[in-house]
Design an enzyme around this catalytic site. Structure first.
Site, mmCIF file in Angstrom:
data_model
loop_
_atom_site.group_PDB
_atom_site.id
_atom_site.type_symbol
_atom_site.label_atom_id
_atom_site.label_comp_id
_atom_site.label_asym_id
_atom_site.label_seq_id
_atom_site.Cartn_x
_atom_site.Cartn_y
_atom_site.Cartn_z
ATOM 1 N N PHE A 420 14.469 5.408 19.699
ATOM 2 C CA PHE A 420 15.079 5.784 20.978
ATOM 3 C C PHE A 420 14.660 4.850 22.110
ATOM 4 C CE2 PHE A 420 15.915 9.667 18.647
ATOM 5 C CZ PHE A 420 17.185 9.987 19.113
ATOM 6 N N HIS A 421 13.449 4.297 22.042
ATOM 7 C CA HIS A 421 13.084 3.276 23.030
ATOM 8 C C HIS A 421 13.980 2.046 22.882
ATOM 9 C CE1 HIS A 421 9.410 5.571 23.877
ATOM 10 N NE2 HIS A 421 9.256 4.788 24.935
ATOM 11 N N GLU A 422 14.260 1.669 21.648
ATOM 12 C CA GLU A 422 15.132 0.517 21.409
ATOM 13 C C GLU A 422 16.547 0.789 21.890
ATOM 14 O OE1 GLU A 422 16.244 -3.272 20.232
ATOM 15 O OE2 GLU A 422 14.237 -2.404 20.338
#
Length: 495
Positions: A420-422
């Protein structure tokens, strides 16, 4: 007879003289007692049988000495022959005493120095670059292309509504458990893929795409929590129907009102009811809104005035001169740290508290004292409590209950966080280099390393300093430079 026959005035005068003499005698006696008490203290301190001070005296002796010092007249107090050193004492900055006193004055000095240094840097920056703040970073040059993102955001409530309909059908037993789970997987997957496709097809500004992706990730996590919690309540209801006893007494109730409140509440974990505050404090709410505007503007100023000029004059950190790359990373570390701290304060303190106040949401522990974290593991458990509670409730402990080891469960949690950070960074940049993914997955060996340091040195300062250096001084500036140059290289190749 003669005495008894004296006039009344003479008798009263004689009585006054006697009283005066008695008062003088008592004053002299008090001075003598005080002097003797002071001499007693001196003799105790200078006792040849040992170094006897106030610390080694009995409690009643200490009280006598302190009382004698309080009642001693000024001309008899602290004579030249009185001892000036009466007990063993440490220097204030020695290791035995440094943590036993307040350092508020030194903290004030640090604040003054920070203001002075940063004030000079602001003036120097303005003299060198001038006023750089513009609208290019915050909005697209063709703002019409941002409209699909706004329409996509407004259409996201379709997915919670679909999840509610699935649960309503499940409550009435119109479909099997397998069909319910399958439909929830389809709904949550569509909730992620639909905005990603919209952003990739539109040439929108980074900030617009990043905001939409953050919002989409929140919706996805809420949908997962709603589906998982509803599934668990159905299982509990079935066990109660079979006559099994359970410590948790939750009735399976599908409520649209509960779901609607959950979708806007500052939490990622669904439950039928939440602790509520008594009223909305309008004055407090207005002050928080003013702070939010001020700190958001401060973030914009630091990004446009400091971060942009540094990254524009830098090279790719993995290419070229190593010393030059280190200098750029260290130079960028301070403004990125300021922006990150302002972002934390605006999002986790101001915005979430504003939302909680409007909704009268009672549990406002959105973060803990992550700044005192001794290990990377402790930091991730303290700094973002809504996500941490979601991870523990819906990822970590379900893995443990299914027989997965703790280490593997931790890796799975970091893997989901890395994905999700990506998505939140790579999709708005329309560039998949997996720097954010690798940065989050690199936290796993860092957890092991900082835990090793903490166990070896048994000192919280070592772990805390390691956390600040790795996470803020090196990690964040490196990610900024990597994504900036990759985006610039992609745009240059496209043009």
């Amino acid at each position: 007879m003669a005495i008894n026959g004296l006039p009344e005035s003479l008798t009263s005068s004689s009585d006054d003289n006697n009283n005066l003499r008695r008062r003088r005698g008592s004053d002299a006696k008090a001075v003598e007692e005080a002097s003797s008490s002071s001499d007693d203290v001196t003799s105790d301190v200078n006792d040849p049988r040992g170094s006897v001070g106030l610390d080694t005296m009995p409690s009643d002796g200490k009280e006598k000495v302190e009382k004698a010092n309080e009642t001693t007249p000024l001309k008899y107090a602290y004579r030249a022959s009185a001892p000036a050193h009466r007990r063993n004492k440490e220097s204030p900055l020695s290791s035995a005493a440094i943590f036993k006193q307040s350092h508020a004055g030194l903290l004030n000095l640090c604040i003054v120095v920070l203001i002075a240094v940063n004030g000079r840097l602001i003036i120097e920056n303005l003299m060198k670059y001038g006023w750089l703040i513009g609208s290019g970073f915050w909005s697209s040059s063709t703002s019409v292309r941002d409209w699909p993102l706004l329409l996509c955001c407004l259409s996201l409530p379709i997915f919670p509504l679909a999840a509610f309909l699935v649960e309503k059908l499940a409550q009435k037993k119109y479909m099997t458990e397998h069909a319910v789970v399958t439909l929830h997987i389809i709904i949550t997957t569509a909730a992620i893929l639909y905005p990603v496709l919209v952003i990739l097809r539109c040439d929108s500004a980074f900030l617009s795409g990043n905001t939409l992706m953050l919002f989409v990730c929140i919706v996805w996590m809420k949908l997962v929590s709603y589906a998982h919690t509803s599934y668990d309540m159905r299982q509990l209801a079935k066990s109660v129907d079979k006559g099994e006893k359970s410590e948790i007494n939750y009735s399976y109730n599908v409520s649209f009102k509960s779901l609607a409140y959950f979708m806007v509440a500052p939490t990622l974990c669904y439950q039928l009811s939440y602790p509520r505050s008594e009223c909305i404090r309008k004055g407090w709410l207005a002050r928080q809104l003013i702070k939010l505007v001020i700190f958001t503007g401060l973030m914009g100023f630091m990004i446009e005035q400091y971060i942009n000029p540094i990254v524009q004059s830098s090279q790719h950190p993995l290419k070229g001169d190593l010393l030059y790359a280190i200098e750029r990373v260290l130079r960028l570390s301070v403004p990125t740290l300021y922006v990150w701290l302002c972002m934390f304060y605006c999002l986790f303190h101001l915005w979430l508290n504003i939302l909680a106040e409007l909704l009268r949401f009672g549990d406002r522990e959105f973060y803990k004292d992550w700044w005192n974290a001794k290990t990377i593991d402790e930091y991730w458990r303290l700094w973002n409590m809504p996500v941490h509670k979601w991870m523990v409730r819906h990822i970590y402990f379900p893995c443990l209950r299914n027989g997965i080891p703790k280490g593997v469960a931790m890796v799975i949690s970091f893997f989901i966080s890395a994905v999700f950070h990506e998505l939140c960074i790579a999709v708005p940049c329309r560039l998949f280099k997996f720097w954010a993914f690798l940065g989050i997955m690199f936290q796993v060996p860092l957890v092991i390393f900082t835990n090793f340091l903490q166990n070896k040195f048994k000192n919280s300062n070592v772990g805390n300093m390691t956390f600040w250096c790795i996470f803020c001084i090196v990690g964040q500036p490196m990610c900024v430079l990597l994504y900036y140059h990759d985006v610039m290289n992609r745009n240059g190749s496209a043009s």
